[in-house]
Design a protein around this motif. Structure first.
Motif, PDB file in Angstrom:
ATOM      1  N   GLU A   1      -4.168  -4.067  -7.033  1.00 10.97           N
ATOM      2  CA  GLU A   1      -2.947  -3.979  -6.197  1.00 10.97           C
ATOM      3  C   GLU A   1      -2.685  -2.540  -5.788  1.00 10.97           C
ATOM      4  O   GLU A   1      -2.332  -2.249  -4.651  1.00 10.97           O
ATOM      5  CB  GLU A   1      -1.766  -4.512  -7.029  1.00 10.97           C
ATOM      6  N   SER A   2      -2.884  -1.617  -6.719  1.00 10.98           N
ATOM      7  CA  SER A   2      -2.637  -0.200  -6.439  1.00 10.98           C
ATOM      8  C   SER A   2      -3.635   0.364  -5.438  1.00 10.98           C
ATOM      9  O   SER A   2      -3.303   1.194  -4.612  1.00 10.98           O
ATOM     10  CB  SER A   2      -2.709   0.622  -7.724  1.00 10.98           C
ATOM     11  N   SER A   3      -4.875  -0.086  -5.518  1.00 16.52           N
ATOM     12  CA  SER A   3      -5.889   0.449  -4.615  1.00 16.52           C
ATOM     13  C   SER A   3      -5.733  -0.087  -3.186  1.00 16.52           C
ATOM     14  O   SER A   3      -6.139   0.547  -2.237  1.00 16.52           O
ATOM     15  CB  SER A   3      -7.292   0.161  -5.149  1.00 16.52           C
ATOM     16  N   GLU A   4      -5.124  -1.261  -3.064  1.00 18.00           N
ATOM     17  CA  GLU A   4      -4.893  -1.828  -1.726  1.00 18.00           C
ATOM     18  C   GLU A   4      -3.782  -1.090  -0.983  1.00 18.00           C
ATOM     19  O   GLU A   4      -3.801  -0.964   0.222  1.00 18.00           O
ATOM     20  CB  GLU A   4      -4.549  -3.311  -1.841  1.00 18.00           C
ATOM     21  N   GLY A   5      -2.716  -0.635  -1.689  1.00 20.69           N
ATOM     22  CA  GLY A   5      -1.541  -0.025  -1.069  1.00 20.69           C
ATOM     23  C   GLY A   5      -1.779   1.348  -0.679  1.00 20.69           C
ATOM     24  O   GLY A   5      -1.725   1.946   0.293  1.00 20.69           O
TER      25      GLY A   5
END
Length: 116
Positions: free
Chosen positions: A112-116
């Motif tokens: 999730e963090s790498s997508e944002g």
């Protein structure tokens, strides 16, 4: 007859009788009128709340207390933010235990963090 008409009529009657008064009485009336007008101007300038002697210190005290309360609240909020930032930075700097990499929640958080 409304209030404004009554005031105008009274003023006219008083002005008519003014000419019959002695000069010293006219002078005293003129001085009294000027004094009344000056007091009215001052009271309008001060406003209804500030015009009373006892309310000025009370209002100043209330404003001071409110300012101190807001300042304290702001500083507490800043301290909480600093504390959270310190915890976050400690977590990010610290070594992760090997179990963390196998945790599904951690893996989902990383994705999730790498997508944002």
């Amino acid at each position: 007859m409304n209030d404004q008409q009554l005031i105008t009529t009274l003023r006219q009657h008083l002005d008519e009788g003014l000419a019959d008064l002695p000069d010293r009485v006219q002078d005293r009336l003129a001085m009294a009128r000027q004094k009344a007008l000056q007091q009215r101007r001052e009271s309008r300038r001060q406003g209804w709340l500030l015009g009373h002697g006892l309310l000025r210190p009370a209002l100043a005290t209330a404003i001071l207390v409110a300012a101190l309360g807001l300042t304290d609240s702001y500083l507490q909020g800043q301290n909480e933010i600093s504390d959270m930032a310190a915890v976050d930075s400690d977590l990010l700097i610290d070594d992760l235990p090997p179990k963390a990499f196998s945790d599904p929640g951690f893996r989902a958080w990383l994705e999730e963090s790498s997508e944002g």
